[in-house]
Structure formats: C-alpha cells, structure tokens
Design a protein around this motif. Structure first.
Motif, PDB file in Angstrom:
ATOM      1  N   SER A  15       0.825  -1.204   0.000  1.00 33.71           N
ATOM      2  CA  SER A  15       0.000   0.000   0.000  1.00 33.71           C
ATOM      3  C   SER A  15       0.861   1.257   0.000  1.00 33.71           C
ATOM      4  O   SER A  15       2.037   1.226   0.374  1.00 33.71           O
ATOM      5  N   GLU A  16       0.247   2.367  -0.386  1.00 33.46           N
ATOM      6  CA  GLU A  16       0.935   3.652  -0.383  1.00 33.46           C
ATOM      7  C   GLU A  16       1.364   4.023   1.034  1.00 33.46           C
ATOM      8  O   GLU A  16       2.411   4.630   1.226  1.00 33.46           O
ATOM      9  N   ALA A  17       0.565   3.651   2.023  1.00 33.03           N
ATOM     10  CA  ALA A  17       0.891   3.973   3.420  1.00 33.03           C
ATOM     11  C   ALA A  17       2.212   3.338   3.845  1.00 33.03           C
ATOM     12  O   ALA A  17       2.989   3.939   4.589  1.00 33.03           O
ATOM     13  N   ILE A  19       4.731   2.639   1.803  1.00 28.88           N
ATOM     14  CA  ILE A  19       5.784   3.378   1.101  1.00 28.88           C
ATOM     15  C   ILE A  19       6.043   4.716   1.794  1.00 28.88           C
ATOM     16  O   ILE A  19       7.190   5.133   1.939  1.00 28.88           O
ATOM     17  N   VAL A  20       4.983   5.361   2.267  1.00 29.10           N
ATOM     18  CA  VAL A  20       5.137   6.616   3.017  1.00 29.10           C
ATOM     19  C   VAL A  20       5.976   6.373   4.267  1.00 29.10           C
ATOM     20  O   VAL A  20       6.889   7.148   4.576  1.00 29.10           O
ATOM     21  N   LYS A  21       5.697   5.301   4.979  1.00 30.45           N
ATOM     22  CA  LYS A  21       6.442   4.989   6.198  1.00 30.45           C
ATOM     23  C   LYS A  21       7.918   4.717   5.888  1.00 30.45           C
ATOM     24  O   LYS A  21       8.804   5.168   6.608  1.00 30.45           O
ATOM     25  N   MET A  22       8.182   3.988   4.810  1.00 32.25           N
ATOM     26  CA  MET A  22       9.562   3.719   4.404  1.00 32.25           C
ATOM     27  C   MET A  22      10.295   5.018   4.071  1.00 32.25           C
ATOM     28  O   MET A  22      11.439   5.216   4.476  1.00 32.25           O
ATOM     29  N   ALA A  23       9.629   5.897   3.341  1.00 30.76           N
ATOM     30  CA  ALA A  23      10.227   7.185   2.979  1.00 30.76           C
ATOM     31  C   ALA A  23      10.489   8.020   4.228  1.00 30.76           C
ATOM     32  O   ALA A  23      11.532   8.666   4.355  1.00 30.76           O
ATOM     33  N   ASN A  24       9.566   7.981   5.168  1.00 31.14           N
ATOM     34  CA  ASN A  24       9.716   8.715   6.425  1.00 31.14           C
ATOM     35  C   ASN A  24      10.972   8.272   7.175  1.00 31.14           C
ATOM     36  O   ASN A  24      11.760   9.106   7.633  1.00 31.14           O
ATOM     37  N   TYR A  25      11.167   6.974   7.311  1.00 29.56           N
ATOM     38  CA  TYR A  25      12.362   6.464   7.990  1.00 29.56           C
ATOM     39  C   TYR A  25      13.639   6.808   7.228  1.00 29.56           C
ATOM     40  O   TYR A  25      14.664   7.114   7.824  1.00 29.56           O
ATOM     41  N   LYS A  46      -4.572  19.697   7.861  1.00 25.10           N
ATOM     42  CA  LYS A  46      -3.173  19.316   7.703  1.00 25.10           C
ATOM     43  C   LYS A  46      -3.035  18.383   6.507  1.00 25.10           C
ATOM     44  O   LYS A  46      -3.804  17.448   6.343  1.00 25.10           O
ATOM     45  N   ALA A  47      -2.062  18.673   5.683  1.00 25.42           N
ATOM     46  CA  ALA A  47      -1.773  17.830   4.521  1.00 25.42           C
ATOM     47  C   ALA A  47      -0.526  17.005   4.821  1.00 25.42           C
ATOM     48  O   ALA A  47       0.358  17.443   5.553  1.00 25.42           O
ATOM     49  N   ALA A  48      -0.472  15.841   4.276  1.00 24.52           N
ATOM     50  CA  ALA A  48       0.644  14.926   4.530  1.00 24.52           C
ATOM     51  C   ALA A  48       1.957  15.502   4.009  1.00 24.52           C
ATOM     52  O   ALA A  48       2.013  16.029   2.897  1.00 24.52           O
ATOM     53  N   PRO A  49       3.028  15.382   4.813  1.00 22.23           N
ATOM     54  CA  PRO A  49       4.330  15.881   4.368  1.00 22.23           C
ATOM     55  C   PRO A  49       5.001  14.972   3.344  1.00 22.23           C
ATOM     56  O   PRO A  49       5.954  15.365   2.699  1.00 22.23           O
ATOM     57  N   ILE A  50       4.497  13.749   3.212  1.00 23.68           N
ATOM     58  CA  ILE A  50       5.018  12.829   2.191  1.00 23.68           C
ATOM     59  C   ILE A  50       3.837  12.349   1.357  1.00 23.68           C
ATOM     60  O   ILE A  50       2.856  11.839   1.896  1.00 23.68           O
ATOM     61  N   GLN A  51       3.948  12.532   0.048  1.00 28.97           N
ATOM     62  CA  GLN A  51       2.905  12.084  -0.864  1.00 28.97           C
ATOM     63  C   GLN A  51       3.475  11.014  -1.779  1.00 28.97           C
ATOM     64  O   GLN A  51       4.606  11.135  -2.252  1.00 28.97           O
ATOM     65  N   VAL A  52       2.692   9.985  -2.017  1.00 29.69           N
ATOM     66  CA  VAL A  52       3.111   8.868  -2.860  1.00 29.69           C
ATOM     67  C   VAL A  52       2.075   8.680  -3.958  1.00 29.69           C
ATOM     68  O   VAL A  52       0.872   8.667  -3.686  1.00 29.69           O
ATOM     69  N   VAL A  58       5.416   1.720 -11.026  1.00 27.42           N
ATOM     70  CA  VAL A  58       6.371   2.797 -10.750  1.00 27.42           C
ATOM     71  C   VAL A  58       5.755   3.723  -9.702  1.00 27.42           C
ATOM     72  O   VAL A  58       4.547   3.940  -9.690  1.00 27.42           O
ATOM     73  N   VAL A  59       6.609   4.264  -8.839  1.00 31.29           N
ATOM     74  CA  VAL A  59       6.124   5.174  -7.807  1.00 31.29           C
ATOM     75  C   VAL A  59       6.850   6.513  -7.895  1.00 31.29           C
ATOM     76  O   VAL A  59       8.021   6.570  -8.241  1.00 31.29           O
ATOM     77  N   GLU A  60       6.110   7.585  -7.611  1.00 33.32           N
ATOM     78  CA  GLU A  60       6.680   8.933  -7.515  1.00 33.32           C
ATOM     79  C   GLU A  60       6.399   9.437  -6.104  1.00 33.32           C
ATOM     80  O   GLU A  60       5.278   9.330  -5.613  1.00 33.32           O
ATOM     81  N   ILE A  61       7.431   9.976  -5.458  1.00 32.55           N
ATOM     82  CA  ILE A  61       7.326  10.414  -4.065  1.00 32.55           C
ATOM     83  C   ILE A  61       7.653  11.901  -3.973  1.00 32.55           C
ATOM     84  O   ILE A  61       8.611  12.365  -4.594  1.00 32.55           O
ATOM     85  N   THR A  62       6.870  12.636  -3.196  1.00 28.11           N
ATOM     86  CA  THR A  62       7.134  14.042  -2.922  1.00 28.11           C
ATOM     87  C   THR A  62       7.216  14.213  -1.412  1.00 28.11           C
ATOM     88  O   THR A  62       6.326  13.760  -0.696  1.00 28.11           O
ATOM     89  N   ALA A  63       8.293  14.864  -0.943  1.00 23.80           N
ATOM     90  CA  ALA A  63       8.501  15.068   0.491  1.00 23.80           C
ATOM     91  C   ALA A  63       8.752  16.540   0.778  1.00 23.80           C
ATOM     92  O   ALA A  63       9.504  17.203   0.069  1.00 23.80           O
ATOM     93  N   TYR A  64       8.114  17.036   1.812  1.00 21.53           N
ATOM     94  CA  TYR A  64       8.291  18.412   2.280  1.00 21.53           C
ATOM     95  C   TYR A  64       9.109  18.359   3.555  1.00 21.53           C
ATOM     96  O   TYR A  64       8.683  17.726   4.533  1.00 21.53           O
ATOM     97  N   ILE A  65      10.280  19.001   3.557  1.00 24.67           N
ATOM     98  CA  ILE A  65      11.186  18.894   4.695  1.00 24.67           C
ATOM     99  C   ILE A  65      11.566  20.257   5.263  1.00 24.67           C
ATOM    100  O   ILE A  65      11.453  21.274   4.583  1.00 24.67           O
ATOM    101  N   ILE A  66      12.024  20.226   6.514  1.00 25.92           N
ATOM    102  CA  ILE A  66      12.600  21.389   7.175  1.00 25.92           C
ATOM    103  C   ILE A  66      14.091  21.087   7.331  1.00 25.92           C
ATOM    104  O   ILE A  66      14.460  20.034   7.875  1.00 25.92           O
TER     105      ILE A  66
END
Length: 111
Positions: A15-17, A19-25, A46-52, A58-66
C-alpha cells in the motif's frame, strides 16, 4: 491505492501507506533534515508531508522537509532524494521514477 504483483503462490500487495512509512524512515536518516514540514491544504486541514503516487509498477514520491540552519539545502535535498529512492526500491522492488523534495523551511537552533 496499492501496488499489486502476482507470484507463483498468490498476490502480493504494497500500500501507499507502507511506502510513506519507508520514505519517512529514510528521510530521518539524512543528516541536515530537522523534520518533515507540516503543511496546510486548501481546506485548512493538515496535509501529509510525504505524498506517494503509484502509477502501475512505478512510484513517484514528494517530500516536504525542514532543513537545519547552517546546512546547505540543495545538498540535503539531494541526499534525501537518493536515500529515499534507494531504500524504497530495495525494500519493495518497486521502481521509483522521481523523488521530489520541497524545502519548506529552516529550523534555527533555540538558545
């Protein structure tokens, strides 16, 4: 949405969830990243800081970081791109076409 693969024994779904967790780590491992950015959506939620986005196999990932103050933002963003791509591909076997990184802010040290 889920990534589905057929095997000799049955179906395999990721699931996308997950992949989001993997990207987060993966992002947490990169030096210079303070945190993920809390974003607001159009509806002030609130919008998710990681979008999958899964598109076939194929997967495309977008991450918003500080980024931490004093770190070069472009270097940190490039390291995030490479780390997320490598870890997601290694752990899932799904090809990562893009890792978009948005530097949404800088974290200053508190005195």
């Amino acid at each position: 949405m889920e990534q589905e693969t057929k095997t000799n024994v049955g179906d395999l779904r990721i699931s996308e969830a997950v992949i989001v967790k993997m990207a987060n780590y993966a992002i947490a491992e990169v030096a210079g990243v303070d945190s993920l950015a809390v974003r607001k959506s159009v509806f002030k939620k609130k919008a998710a800081p990681i979008q999958v986005h899964l598109m076939g196999d194929v997967v495309e990932i977008t991450a918003y970081i500080i980024v931490k103050y004093g770190c070069r933002a472009t270097t940190v963003a490039e390291q995030v791109q490479q780390t997320v791509k490598d870890q997601v591909q290694t752990m899932t076997g799904i090809a990562v076409s893009k890792v978009n990184v948005v530097v949404a802010g800088i974290a200053f040290e508190k005195k």
